[in-house]
Scaffold this motif. Structure first.
Motif, mmCIF file in Angstrom:
data_model
loop_
_atom_site.group_PDB
_atom_site.id
_atom_site.type_symbol
_atom_site.label_atom_id
_atom_site.label_comp_id
_atom_site.label_asym_id
_atom_site.label_seq_id
_atom_site.Cartn_x
_atom_site.Cartn_y
_atom_site.Cartn_z
ATOM 1 N N THR A 1 0.835 -1.185 0.000
ATOM 2 C CA THR A 1 0.000 0.000 0.000
ATOM 3 C C THR A 1 0.875 1.242 0.000
ATOM 4 O O THR A 1 1.779 1.347 0.813
ATOM 5 C CB THR A 1 -0.900 0.003 1.233
ATOM 6 N N ARG B 1 -0.303 4.386 0.458
ATOM 7 C CA ARG B 1 -1.210 5.433 0.861
ATOM 8 C C ARG B 1 -0.489 6.621 1.484
ATOM 9 O O ARG B 1 -1.049 7.686 1.650
ATOM 10 C CB ARG B 1 -2.245 4.876 1.826
ATOM 11 N N TYR C 1 -6.226 4.958 -9.242
ATOM 12 C CA TYR C 1 -5.884 5.087 -7.833
ATOM 13 C C TYR C 1 -5.736 3.715 -7.180
ATOM 14 O O TYR C 1 -4.761 3.462 -6.444
ATOM 15 C CB TYR C 1 -6.960 5.895 -7.102
ATOM 16 N N LEU C 2 -6.667 2.811 -7.438
ATOM 17 C CA LEU C 2 -6.614 1.485 -6.825
ATOM 18 C C LEU C 2 -5.394 0.695 -7.284
ATOM 19 O O LEU C 2 -4.673 0.104 -6.469
ATOM 20 C CB LEU C 2 -7.889 0.699 -7.163
ATOM 21 N N TYR D 1 -1.786 3.741 -6.944
ATOM 22 C CA TYR D 1 -1.481 4.463 -5.717
ATOM 23 C C TYR D 1 -1.858 3.683 -4.459
ATOM 24 O O TYR D 1 -1.110 3.693 -3.485
ATOM 25 C CB TYR D 1 -2.177 5.829 -5.720
ATOM 26 N N TYR D 2 -3.000 3.054 -4.478
ATOM 27 C CA TYR D 2 -3.441 2.358 -3.276
ATOM 28 C C TYR D 2 -2.683 1.050 -3.064
ATOM 29 O O TYR D 2 -2.503 0.591 -1.942
ATOM 30 C CB TYR D 2 -4.946 2.092 -3.350
ATOM 31 N N ASP E 1 -8.034 -2.472 7.130
ATOM 32 C CA ASP E 1 -8.361 -1.258 6.382
ATOM 33 C C ASP E 1 -9.672 -1.460 5.616
ATOM 34 O O ASP E 1 -9.666 -1.803 4.431
ATOM 35 C CB ASP E 1 -7.230 -0.921 5.410
ATOM 36 N N ILE F 1 -10.852 -0.454 1.719
ATOM 37 C CA ILE F 1 -10.725 -1.188 0.470
ATOM 38 C C ILE F 1 -12.069 -1.716 -0.016
ATOM 39 O O ILE F 1 -12.346 -1.741 -1.221
ATOM 40 C CB ILE F 1 -9.706 -2.357 0.617
ATOM 41 N N LEU G 1 -13.897 1.196 -1.552
ATOM 42 C CA LEU G 1 -13.285 1.562 -2.827
ATOM 43 C C LEU G 1 -13.681 0.601 -3.933
ATOM 44 O O LEU G 1 -14.040 1.019 -5.050
ATOM 45 C CB LEU G 1 -11.759 1.594 -2.685
#
Length: 361
Positions: free
Chosen positions: A9, A11, A79-80, A83-84, A274, A277, A280
């Motif tokens: 991750t 983040r 993003y998923l 970046y994530y 988390d 997720i 998302l």
């Protein structure tokens, strides 16, 4: 078999300041099928209009929703996957298909937005299954490319769909276009060549797999026009999605288990620490369906031509928004190449329209 990747991750990194964003289009793309009556199975016509809402405001809201869903799914995918740290594009695509299957069933069977059409023969079933396989290939390649190239570059590549459509039409059906149409494709190709040579975040594998996604989307469109030709086999785009989505999910399930390995176990473990997720993935899958629903609504309240024009503008808007959010580097030559490609797509659309009008005379 590809070794299962660890969940890394990122983040703590702020996407607004990261320079290495990538993203191919991967919206869930279902080409338009012949228009169908929009009345529900109960005989009551479905309508979003209200006595208190003017048609102009309603149409503007639908177009805004279309832009939001099309651009939103691209940005969420990026993003998923980048970046994530959720590095499982095949599983992500499968969630899109499951979402489309569930929402399509509700929209058609419960809300009655369009009448339910049924598969009438084994032959028709096999045809839809073949389209689902091509659909899977295109969407998976598109989502995978998000890990390697920026959304802006992905949209530039995706704009070359008319070129691949013309190529496949000629190779498969021997259909030829007018000289004007073929000349209009020159800036489409030259623009992406210019953009590729000037792309700071160019990644060869990401580029190739995004090209494969674009070619797959064009191939599906051509094949669909060939195999679903009889009036009895033609399906409304919403009904076609209803049948294709679960077929695609069934195709992708063994693939994701084989290639991406223990993704389900990793997902469950990640969700314990988390829960974001889950939201998302659920939000991403919902927006993926909204792309298809708003495609239908835009066509219903405007025209197929309007949808085509909006598609040309969407690529530029999505590229600009992604640069603002992810801050991926761009060059003047890259922007110019993208602009040349978009101009070529517009010229191609106009040339096709004139060619059809001449053939009708």
């Amino acid at each position: 078999m590809v070794e299962a990747q660890s969940w890394t991750t990122r983040r703590m990194s702020n996407p607004r300041f990261d320079a290495a964003a990538t993203s191919p289009q991967t919206v869930v793309d279902v080409p338009e099928t012949p228009p169908h009556s929009s009345s529900s199975s109960t005989g009551k016509p479905f309508s979003l209009s209200s006595p208190t809402v003017s048609p102009a405001i309603l149409t503007a809201a639908i177009i805004a929703a279309w832009f939001g869903s099309n651009i939103g799914v691209l940005l969420l995918n990026k993003y998923l996957l980048f970046y994530y740290g959720f590095r499982y594009p095949i599983f992500l695509t499968m969630t899109h298909m499951l979402s489309c299957a569930a929402y399509s069933s509700a929209v058609i069977n419960v809300a009655g937005v369009v009448p339910r059409q049924h598969i009438l023969s084994r032959r028709q079933f096999l045809k839809i299954l073949s389209l689902s396989a091509i659909f899977c290939l295109s969407v998976v390649c598109g989502n995978t490319s998000l890990r390697y190239i920026p959304v802006s570059f992905n949209q530039a590549i995706g704009a070359t769909t008319p070129f691949f459509t013309a190529v496949f039409s000629f190779l498969i059906t021997c259909k030829t276009e007018s000289t004007e149409v073929y000349l209009a494709l020159l800036p489409v190709v030259s623009g992406i060549v210019l953009a590729s040579n000037s792309e700071p975040s160019f990644h060869l594998f990401g580029f190739l797999i995004c090209v494969a996604s674009t070619a797959g989307r064009a191939l599906k469109s051509v094949v669909q026009g060939i195999i679903l030709t009889s009036e009895s086999e033609k399906l409304h785009s919403m009904n076609l999605l209803l049948y294709m989505a679960p077929m695609a999910a069934c195709i992708l399930l063994p693939v994701t288990l084989y290639i991406e390995g223990n993704v389900l176990r990793i997902l469950f473990e990640k969700a314990r620490t988390d829960p974001l997720i889950i939201f998302l993935l659920a939000g991403n899958a919902t927006v993926a369906y909204l792309v298809n629903l708003t495609n239908f609504l835009v066509t219903k309240h405007t025209s197929a031509l309007t949808l085509q024009v909006l598609g040309n503008g969407k690529a530029a808007v999505a590229a600009g928004v992604s640069v603002l959010i992810f801050r991926n580097p761009v060059t003047v030559m890259g922007v110019a190449g993208f602009g040349v490609t978009i101009m070529g797509v517009v010229l191609y659309s106009e040339a096709r329209k004139r060619s059809r009008l001449l053939n009708q005379k």
